[in-house]
Scaffold this motif. Structure first.
Motif, mmCIF file in Angstrom:
data_model
loop_
_atom_site.group_PDB
_atom_site.id
_atom_site.type_symbol
_atom_site.label_atom_id
_atom_site.label_comp_id
_atom_site.label_asym_id
_atom_site.label_seq_id
_atom_site.Cartn_x
_atom_site.Cartn_y
_atom_site.Cartn_z
ATOM 1 N N GLU A 77 1.812 -1.540 -8.605
ATOM 2 C CA GLU A 77 0.904 -0.713 -9.402
ATOM 3 C C GLU A 77 -0.546 -0.778 -8.909
ATOM 4 O OE1 GLU A 77 1.070 -1.652 -13.553
ATOM 5 O OE2 GLU A 77 3.147 -1.030 -13.754
ATOM 6 N N LEU A 78 -0.832 -1.616 -7.911
ATOM 7 C CA LEU A 78 -2.218 -1.877 -7.530
ATOM 8 C C LEU A 78 -2.976 -0.619 -7.112
ATOM 9 C CD1 LEU A 78 -4.430 -3.972 -7.273
ATOM 10 C CD2 LEU A 78 -3.602 -4.478 -4.964
ATOM 11 N N ALA A 79 -2.385 0.233 -6.309
ATOM 12 C CA ALA A 79 -3.087 1.447 -5.862
ATOM 13 C C ALA A 79 -3.430 2.341 -7.054
ATOM 14 C CB ALA A 79 -2.249 2.208 -4.838
ATOM 15 N N GLY A 80 -2.499 2.535 -7.955
ATOM 16 C CA GLY A 80 -2.756 3.357 -9.137
ATOM 17 C C GLY A 80 -3.841 2.778 -10.020
ATOM 18 N N THR A 116 -8.935 -1.846 -2.471
ATOM 19 C CA THR A 116 -10.149 -1.228 -1.948
ATOM 20 C C THR A 116 -9.839 0.151 -1.372
ATOM 21 O OG1 THR A 116 -11.982 -1.490 -0.385
ATOM 22 C CG2 THR A 116 -9.859 -2.370 0.305
ATOM 23 N N GLY A 117 -10.847 0.974 -1.331
ATOM 24 C CA GLY A 117 -10.723 2.283 -0.701
ATOM 25 C C GLY A 117 -11.200 2.273 0.736
ATOM 26 N N LYS A 118 -11.495 1.088 1.256
ATOM 27 C CA LYS A 118 -12.036 0.975 2.618
ATOM 28 C C LYS A 118 -11.025 0.288 3.534
ATOM 29 C CE LYS A 118 -16.540 0.418 0.528
ATOM 30 N NZ LYS A 118 -17.025 -0.609 -0.362
ATOM 31 N N HIS A 122 -7.545 -6.111 8.682
ATOM 32 C CA HIS A 122 -6.622 -7.000 7.973
ATOM 33 C C HIS A 122 -6.045 -6.375 6.707
ATOM 34 C CE1 HIS A 122 -10.447 -7.528 5.939
ATOM 35 N NE2 HIS A 122 -9.753 -7.880 4.887
ATOM 36 N N ARG A 123 -6.423 -5.158 6.396
ATOM 37 C CA ARG A 123 -5.965 -4.525 5.158
ATOM 38 C C ARG A 123 -4.708 -3.695 5.393
ATOM 39 N NH1 ARG A 123 -12.123 -3.133 3.294
ATOM 40 N NH2 ARG A 123 -12.601 -5.284 2.709
ATOM 41 N N ILE A 124 -3.853 -3.690 4.378
ATOM 42 C CA ILE A 124 -2.581 -2.972 4.445
ATOM 43 C C ILE A 124 -2.670 -1.746 3.553
ATOM 44 C CG2 ILE A 124 -0.091 -3.128 4.038
ATOM 45 C CD1 ILE A 124 -1.184 -5.072 6.223
ATOM 46 N N TYR A 125 -2.314 -0.603 4.115
ATOM 47 C CA TYR A 125 -2.381 0.652 3.372
ATOM 48 C C TYR A 125 -1.290 0.702 2.307
ATOM 49 C CZ TYR A 125 -2.938 5.586 2.366
ATOM 50 O OH TYR A 125 -3.176 6.784 1.731
ATOM 51 N N LEU A 126 -1.710 1.041 1.068
ATOM 52 C CA LEU A 126 -0.777 1.132 -0.052
ATOM 53 C C LEU A 126 -0.386 2.566 -0.380
ATOM 54 C CD1 LEU A 126 -2.430 -1.442 -2.502
ATOM 55 C CD2 LEU A 126 -0.472 -1.810 -0.966
#
Length: 178
Positions: A77-80, A116-118, A122-126
């Motif tokens: 649910e994190l992206a929402g 985050t929106g950035k 190291h970030r994984i796209y949700l």
């Protein structure tokens, strides 16, 4: 071969930054609880002085409050949730910008992941323009940060606060088993 398995739900943690608490609180708490259920933890206000990144937009002095919500939630649910908090920021923004900054994340026994929106290495796209930022991991009875961990999350004050929330989360998990 690995077998897919649904992970345990996480503790929804929300960091709120603002220099105008008198204007936004407690109305913001009511709005957040209407969307995410009762807050099981509302911290005192504490300084946000590790960076001046938000000073121009939010004003000064910026102080922070941490919330954790009673209901454990599925991690997917994190992206929402981030999209919803972005919409709240926009709905309350004035002519000079936002009145507050909302940073949601999930705390589990193993880690703290913020939304985050950035994009960054190291970030994984949700999905829906939102990335997961692995901010801290729990190892050997303590939080471990990374070179990319925001300085405020790498500090001992925040780690101490998150340790208390992790204990709250453990209690919630144990109560679910009963």
């Amino acid at each position: 071969m690995s077998t897919p398995k649904t992970p345990l739900p996480g503790l929804l943690v929300l960091s709120i930054l603002s220099a105008r608490w008198d204007d936004v609180w407690p109305g913001l708490l009511h709005e957040l609880e209407a969307r995410f259920g009762p807050a099981g933890h509302v911290s005192d206000l504490f300084p946000f002085d590790q960076t001046g990144y938000y000073d121009k937009e939010l004003g000064t002095p910026i102080v922070r409050r941490l919330l954790a919500f009673d209901a454990l939630r599925p991690l997917d649910e994190l992206a929402g949730i981030k999209l919803l908090t972005n919409a709240l920021e926009t709905a309350h923004a004035g002519q000079r910008g936002r009145l507050f900054n909302l940073d949601p994340g999930f705390l589990t026994l193993e880690r703290l992941v913020l939304a985050t929106g950035k994009n960054f290495s190291h970030r994984i796209y949700l999905g829906s323009g939102i990335w997961a930022d692995l901010t801290l991991i729990w190892q050997r009875r303590g939080w471990v940060d990374f070179p990319w961990t925001f300085p405020d999350y790498a500090g001992e004050d925040m780690k101490s606060r998150l340790t208390k929330l992790r204990q709250l989360y453990k209690t919630k998990l144990n109560n679910q088993k009963d």
